[in-house]
Structures are given as C-alpha cells and as structure tokens.
Design a protein around this motif. Structure first.
Motif, short mmCIF file in Angstrom:
data_model
loop_
_atom_site.label_atom_id
_atom_site.label_comp_id
_atom_site.label_asym_id
_atom_site.label_seq_id
_atom_site.Cartn_x
_atom_site.Cartn_y
_atom_site.Cartn_z
N GLY A 115 0.79 -1.22 0.00
CA GLY A 115 0.00 0.00 0.00
C GLY A 115 0.82 1.28 0.00
N GLN A 116 2.13 1.19 0.21
CA GLN A 116 2.95 2.39 0.17
C GLN A 116 2.98 2.94 -1.26
N GLU A 117 3.23 4.24 -1.37
CA GLU A 117 3.38 4.89 -2.67
C GLU A 117 4.72 5.61 -2.70
N ASP A 118 5.34 5.64 -3.86
CA ASP A 118 6.63 6.30 -4.01
C ASP A 118 6.71 6.84 -5.44
N GLU A 119 7.67 7.73 -5.69
CA GLU A 119 7.85 8.24 -7.04
C GLU A 119 9.31 8.56 -7.30
N ARG A 120 9.67 8.47 -8.57
CA ARG A 120 11.00 8.82 -9.06
C ARG A 120 10.79 9.61 -10.34
N SER A 121 11.76 10.52 -10.61
CA SER A 121 11.66 11.35 -11.81
C SER A 121 12.93 11.29 -12.62
N ILE A 122 12.77 11.48 -13.92
CA ILE A 122 13.89 11.68 -14.82
C ILE A 122 13.64 13.01 -15.53
N HIS A 123 14.70 13.63 -16.01
CA HIS A 123 14.57 14.88 -16.73
C HIS A 123 15.01 14.64 -18.17
#
Length: 92
Positions: free
Chosen positions: A78-86
């Motif tokens: 149920g955890q949520e996480d995020e990662r980004s690229i440019h």
C-alpha cells in the motif's frame, strides 16, 4: 537527477528499476506524468510495469525545453513512491 537528451521526432523507452527501494514489496500499479504539459510537448505514448521495473515510451517535445517525467508507483503493502527523470529535447 537523471538527465536524458531526446530528439523531438524520436520515440524512446525509459525504464526505472525499483528493486533497490522495494524492501520485499513489489509494484502493483504505475502511473507516469510529464510536466510541463503543453501543446507539442513530450507525451506518454505507452507504459508498462513488472514487479520490480516500470517503463514508459515518450514521444514529441519542443526543442530547447526541459521536461520532468515522473513515475508514481503503488507497492504491494500500500505504500506509494515516485522517481523522476529529466528529458531535454534537442535536434540530434
């Protein structure tokens, strides 16, 4: 920060390997967002995910612009996480 170059005519795939962050969990949902949203900007053409990896196919983009492409995942506990690229769009 991961920075990638992209030609505006290219359709390219990018992948995020989540295995180092999972601590025994696995990915059960994945959503991608591109900012800024604009006419002719980078678009999410397709996306997919597996238990430990997510991927996206990007198309378009305005030459000279820098875009932030973010992947938000939901994990099996149920955890949520995020990662980004440019992604910077340049004629190549």
């Amino acid at each position: 920060m991961n920075l990638y170059l992209k030609d505006p005519q290219a359709r390219i795939d990018h992948e995020i390997d989540w295995s180092a962050y999972l601590a025994g969990q696995h990915v059960i949902a994945s959503a991608w967002h591109v900012g800024p949203g604009e006419a002719g900007g980078i678009a999410v053409e397709a996306d997919a995910f597996e238990e430990r990896r997510t991927s996206v196919r990007l198309s378009g983009g305005v030459v000279g612009r820098l875009y932030c492409v973010t992947n938000r995942v939901t994990l099996s506990d149920g955890q949520e996480d995020e990662r980004s690229i440019h992604v910077r769009v340049e004629e190549r």
